[in-house]
Design an enzyme around this catalytic site. Structure first.
Site, PDB file in Angstrom:
ATOM      1  CB  CYS A  44     -17.927  -6.446 -46.408  1.00 36.27           C
ATOM      2  SG  CYS A  44     -18.009  -4.753 -45.817  1.00 36.27           S
ATOM      3  CD  GLU A  69     -24.173  -0.963 -40.319  1.00 41.19           C
ATOM      4  OE1 GLU A  69     -23.080  -1.327 -40.767  1.00 41.19           O
ATOM      5  OE2 GLU A  69     -24.589  -1.264 -39.177  1.00 41.19           O
ATOM      6  CG  ASN A 120     -14.669  -7.500 -41.372  1.00 35.45           C
ATOM      7  OD1 ASN A 120     -15.579  -7.386 -40.546  1.00 35.45           O
ATOM      8  ND2 ASN A 120     -14.797  -7.153 -42.630  1.00 35.45           N
ATOM      9  CD  GLU A 179     -24.395  -2.537 -44.069  1.00 26.86           C
ATOM     10  OE1 GLU A 179     -23.729  -2.850 -45.071  1.00 26.86           O
ATOM     11  OE2 GLU A 179     -25.059  -1.492 -44.002  1.00 26.86           O
TER      12      GLU A 179
HETATM   13  P1  NDP Z   1     -20.672 -14.837 -40.509  1.00 28.13           P
HETATM   14  O1  NDP Z   1     -21.806 -14.633 -41.419  1.00 28.13           O
HETATM   15  O2  NDP Z   1     -20.086 -16.190 -40.375  1.00 28.13           O
HETATM   16  O3  NDP Z   1     -21.070 -14.393 -39.023  1.00 28.13           O
HETATM   17  C1  NDP Z   1     -21.566 -13.103 -38.738  1.00 28.13           C
HETATM   18  C2  NDP Z   1     -22.164 -13.101 -37.339  1.00 28.13           C
HETATM   19  O4  NDP Z   1     -23.415 -13.792 -37.340  1.00 28.13           O
HETATM   20  C3  NDP Z   1     -21.311 -13.791 -36.297  1.00 28.13           C
HETATM   21  O5  NDP Z   1     -21.384 -13.066 -35.087  1.00 28.13           O
HETATM   22  C4  NDP Z   1     -21.965 -15.145 -36.201  1.00 28.13           C
HETATM   23  O6  NDP Z   1     -21.698 -15.788 -34.997  1.00 28.13           O
HETATM   24  C5  NDP Z   1     -23.417 -14.783 -36.317  1.00 28.13           C
HETATM   25  N1  NDP Z   1     -24.285 -15.874 -36.715  1.00 28.13           N
HETATM   26  C6  NDP Z   1     -23.988 -16.986 -37.436  1.00 28.13           C
HETATM   27  N2  NDP Z   1     -25.083 -17.746 -37.617  1.00 28.13           N
HETATM   28  C7  NDP Z   1     -26.109 -17.114 -37.003  1.00 28.13           C
HETATM   29  C8  NDP Z   1     -27.503 -17.381 -36.854  1.00 28.13           C
HETATM   30  N3  NDP Z   1     -28.070 -18.471 -37.382  1.00 28.13           N
HETATM   31  N4  NDP Z   1     -28.267 -16.513 -36.156  1.00 28.13           N
HETATM   32  C9  NDP Z   1     -27.714 -15.391 -35.637  1.00 28.13           C
HETATM   33  N5  NDP Z   1     -26.402 -15.078 -35.743  1.00 28.13           N
HETATM   34  C10 NDP Z   1     -25.597 -15.916 -36.421  1.00 28.13           C
HETATM   35  O7  NDP Z   1     -19.596 -13.756 -40.975  1.00 28.13           O
HETATM   36  P2  NDP Z   1     -18.078 -13.622 -40.541  1.00 28.13           P
HETATM   37  O8  NDP Z   1     -17.998 -13.318 -39.093  1.00 28.13           O
HETATM   38  O9  NDP Z   1     -17.327 -14.783 -41.100  1.00 28.13           O
HETATM   39  O10 NDP Z   1     -17.656 -12.277 -41.327  1.00 28.13           O
HETATM   40  C11 NDP Z   1     -17.310 -12.248 -42.656  1.00 28.13           C
HETATM   41  C12 NDP Z   1     -18.493 -11.837 -43.528  1.00 28.13           C
HETATM   42  O11 NDP Z   1     -19.020 -10.595 -43.104  1.00 28.13           O
HETATM   43  C13 NDP Z   1     -18.095 -11.629 -44.979  1.00 28.13           C
HETATM   44  O12 NDP Z   1     -19.035 -12.220 -45.827  1.00 28.13           O
HETATM   45  C14 NDP Z   1     -18.123 -10.133 -45.137  1.00 28.13           C
HETATM   46  O13 NDP Z   1     -18.320  -9.696 -46.448  1.00 28.13           O
HETATM   47  C15 NDP Z   1     -19.216  -9.736 -44.213  1.00 28.13           C
HETATM   48  N6  NDP Z   1     -19.083  -8.337 -43.827  1.00 28.13           N
HETATM   49  C16 NDP Z   1     -19.974  -7.406 -44.325  1.00 28.13           C
HETATM   50  C17 NDP Z   1     -19.828  -6.071 -44.029  1.00 28.13           C
HETATM   51  C18 NDP Z   1     -20.795  -5.044 -44.546  1.00 28.13           C
HETATM   52  O14 NDP Z   1     -20.877  -3.986 -43.950  1.00 28.13           O
HETATM   53  N7  NDP Z   1     -21.526  -5.303 -45.616  1.00 28.13           N
HETATM   54  C19 NDP Z   1     -18.709  -5.591 -43.217  1.00 28.13           C
HETATM   55  C20 NDP Z   1     -17.867  -6.637 -42.711  1.00 28.13           C
HETATM   56  C21 NDP Z   1     -18.051  -7.962 -43.034  1.00 28.13           C
HETATM   57  P3  NDP Z   1     -20.513 -16.843 -34.963  1.00 28.13           P
HETATM   58  O15 NDP Z   1     -19.338 -16.174 -35.590  1.00 28.13           O
HETATM   59  O16 NDP Z   1     -20.356 -17.102 -33.540  1.00 28.13           O
HETATM   60  O17 NDP Z   1     -20.991 -18.021 -35.767  1.00 28.13           O
END
Ligand code: NDP
Length: 485
Positions: free
Chosen positions: A284, A459, A153, A250
């Site tokens: 998020c 962060e 995002n 996060e």
């Molecule tokens: P995901 O949890 O699907 O993915 C996050 C990242 O983790 C991606 O780069 C993903 O790769 C990677 N990933 C997935 N599985 C693994 C694993 N087993 N080991 C290591 N890395 C892995 O999140 P989204 O990208 O869909 O983002 C949306 C989510 O992020 C929402 O829940 C949102 O609330 C949260 N978010 C939180 C924030 C905060 O600061 N608290 C800020 C912004 C978003 P890949 O995509 O290639 O699978």
């Protein structure tokens, strides 16, 4: 449409690097659904190159004087600001967020982080602890090689929010963007190197979760910082925990926004809009459970629907556009699915509720449901789209208990004119970040992060230093060792 094809998929040791054996990742512009670039997922060779380069570079960087480290980060911040428009267009193409937002919220926020931590670098010191004749001093040391894994995002902001404190403390970083938005972090890597960062201190590798997994489990990696969903957070935290690594998590949320009947109602609606519609709701910390006092609920719903109708949805590259699409087809289906569930479970649609069918991309109408109850799926699960739930309440203690009745604890907000009530309520919210009479502002000066399932660590701000460094205590004896044997 500018050509956004990167020189190669990965950025390692100061250079673009390719290995076409890696699976193809299509970069789709969410506003058209068309592929605008392709990159390849990292092979094990690429991961190895990134780790080896990061380890070597960290030795040099940790020996670089803190004032010089700070200068490099501040130079990068200036360069990002100079190139804000170009970087904002890239962010828009990567995510579909409107340029009106990306011009002010993405590269600029990344630059703030680099500037802030650039300023802090030279002031990180240890402590002198007197013990009579003897004394202890502490040294603040970098952790080593840190892995950052990003959500889709805020790809530029997340890349910078992780790089800035890590580099400030003398660590090196390997960043893996979400495969959905792989482009922006490559530009940040280019800029950091151009600003004088030694090669290898900030490497970017592309890939799906398996690449993230390989990085997280590598014993040479000291720290993992993930921005992502709670389910991914659980997996990554467990994998990092097996190696007893430092972590920052996060994660997601389902945050409450409480609007009392004495609030300035137009201001509260502005807050609720910001808390639900900005970035098509893909934030998020969004306040997606909007508790509105029953005395003002009807007025609130009526004005919210009127103001939603004025949201200009369309071409994200047009600076007049307020709202773009959601990030991809999968997210579109997910959001539409939740809207259907909301209808089926008896929530009352007050605006939106549909896909915008006359557009090619992944557009959803700004949507709000009233008469939502605590047990409905749309009030319990993170939707990550422009879908707001309005819940009624009457009593302060009741609403606080309901607001806290969730596994998440990322954020929370309150709108009221009563100053003591405002502070009393936020003090009782189980959330890492709270707002009074505003929502979703996250300046670099303030800690940001979640409690409960929403995360671990913070962060931004000085608090982030604790998560990218550790203390060494050195005991100094001034008299001979006392030994009985
Ligand atoms: P995901 O949890 O699907 O993915 C996050 C990242 O983790 C991606 O780069 C993903 O790769 C990677 N990933 C997935 N599985 C693994 C694993 N087993 N080991 C290591 N890395 C892995 O999140 P989204 O990208 O869909 O983002 C949306 C989510 O992020 C929402 O829940 C949102 O609330 C949260 N978010 C939180 C924030 C905060 O600061 N608290 C800020 C912004 C978003 P890949 O995509 O290639 O699978």
């Amino acid at each position: 449409m500018p050509d956004v094809t990167p020189k190669a998929s990965h950025f390692i040791d100061g250079n673009y690097v390719e290995d076409t054996d890696g699976a193809v990742i299509e970069v789709v512009y969410p506003a058209t659904g068309k592929t605008i670039a392709q990159v390849h997922s990292a092979t094990s060779n690429i991961v190895e190159m990134a780790i080896a380069s990061g380890l070597k570079a960290q030795e040099i960087w940790s020996q670089t004087s803190p004032v010089e480290r700070g200068r490099v980060l501040r130079r990068a911040a200036d360069m990002i600001r100079e190139r804000n428009r170009e970087l904002s267009i890239l962010e828009t193409l990567d995510t579909g967020k409107p340029l009106q937002e990306t011009l002010v919220a993405d590269a600029t926020s990344g630059a703030d982080a680099l500037e802030y931590f650039g300023g802090l670098a030279a002031s990180l010191t240890g402590e002198y602890i007197p013990l009579g004749d003897d004394f202890v001093y502490t040294m603040r040391e970098p952790l080593g090689l840190c892995v950052g894994i990003g959500a889709w995002n805020y790809p530029t902001q997340i890349a910078c929010w992780k790089a800035a404190p890590a580099l400030c403390c003398g660590n090196s970083v390997i960043f893996k963007p979400s495969e959905v938005t792989p482009l922006c972090a490559l530009k940040i890597a280019e800029i950091l190197i151009e600003a004088g960062l030694p090669r290898g201190c900030y490497n970017v590798v592309q890939g799906y979760g398996d690449v993230g997994g390989a990085l997280v489990t590598d014993p040479r990696v000291a720290k993992v910082s993930l921005t992502g969903s709670v389910p991914t957070g659980r997996k990554v935290y467990a994998a990092a925990g097996a190696g007893v690594k430092h972590v920052t998590m996060e994660l997601g949320g389902k945050s409450p926004l409480i609007i009392f009947d004495d609030a300035d109602i137009e201001n509260a609606i502005s807050g609720a809009m910001l808390a639900n519609m900005y970035s098509s709701g893909q934030v998020c910390s969004n306040g997606t459970r909007v508790f509105v006092h029953k005395n003002i609920k009807d007025k609130f719903c009526e004005r919210f629907a009127e103001r939603s109708a004025a949201i200009r949805i369309g071409d994200p590259l047009d600076e007049e556009t307020h709202m773009g699409p959601v990030v991809n087809e999968e997210q579109l289906e997910k959001v539409l699915g939740y809207i259907e569930i909301g209808k089926k479970e008896g929530a009352r649609l007050i605006c939106g509720g549909n896909r915008i069918a006359d557009k090619d991309g992944f557009f959803v109408e700004p949507t709000a449901f009233a008469d939502v109850t605590d047990d409905m799926t749309i009030a319990r699960e993170e939707i990550f789209g422009p879908v707001m739930s309005i819940l009624d309440f009457e009593d302060e203690q009741e609403v606080i208990a309901r607001a806290n009745d969730t596994e998440f604890g990322l954020s929370g907000g309150v709108f009221t004119q009563d100053i003591t009530r405002a502070h009393r309520v936020v003090a009782q919210l189980h959330a890492g970040t709270c707002w009074i009479n505003t929502y979703n502002l996250a300046p670099v000066e303030a800690p940001f992060g979640g409690s409960k399932s929403s995360g671990v660590g913070r962060e931004n701000s000085k608090a982030a230093i604790e998560h990218y460094s550790e203390l060494k205590s050195v005991y100094v004896a001034m008299t001979p060792v006392e030994s009985a044997y």
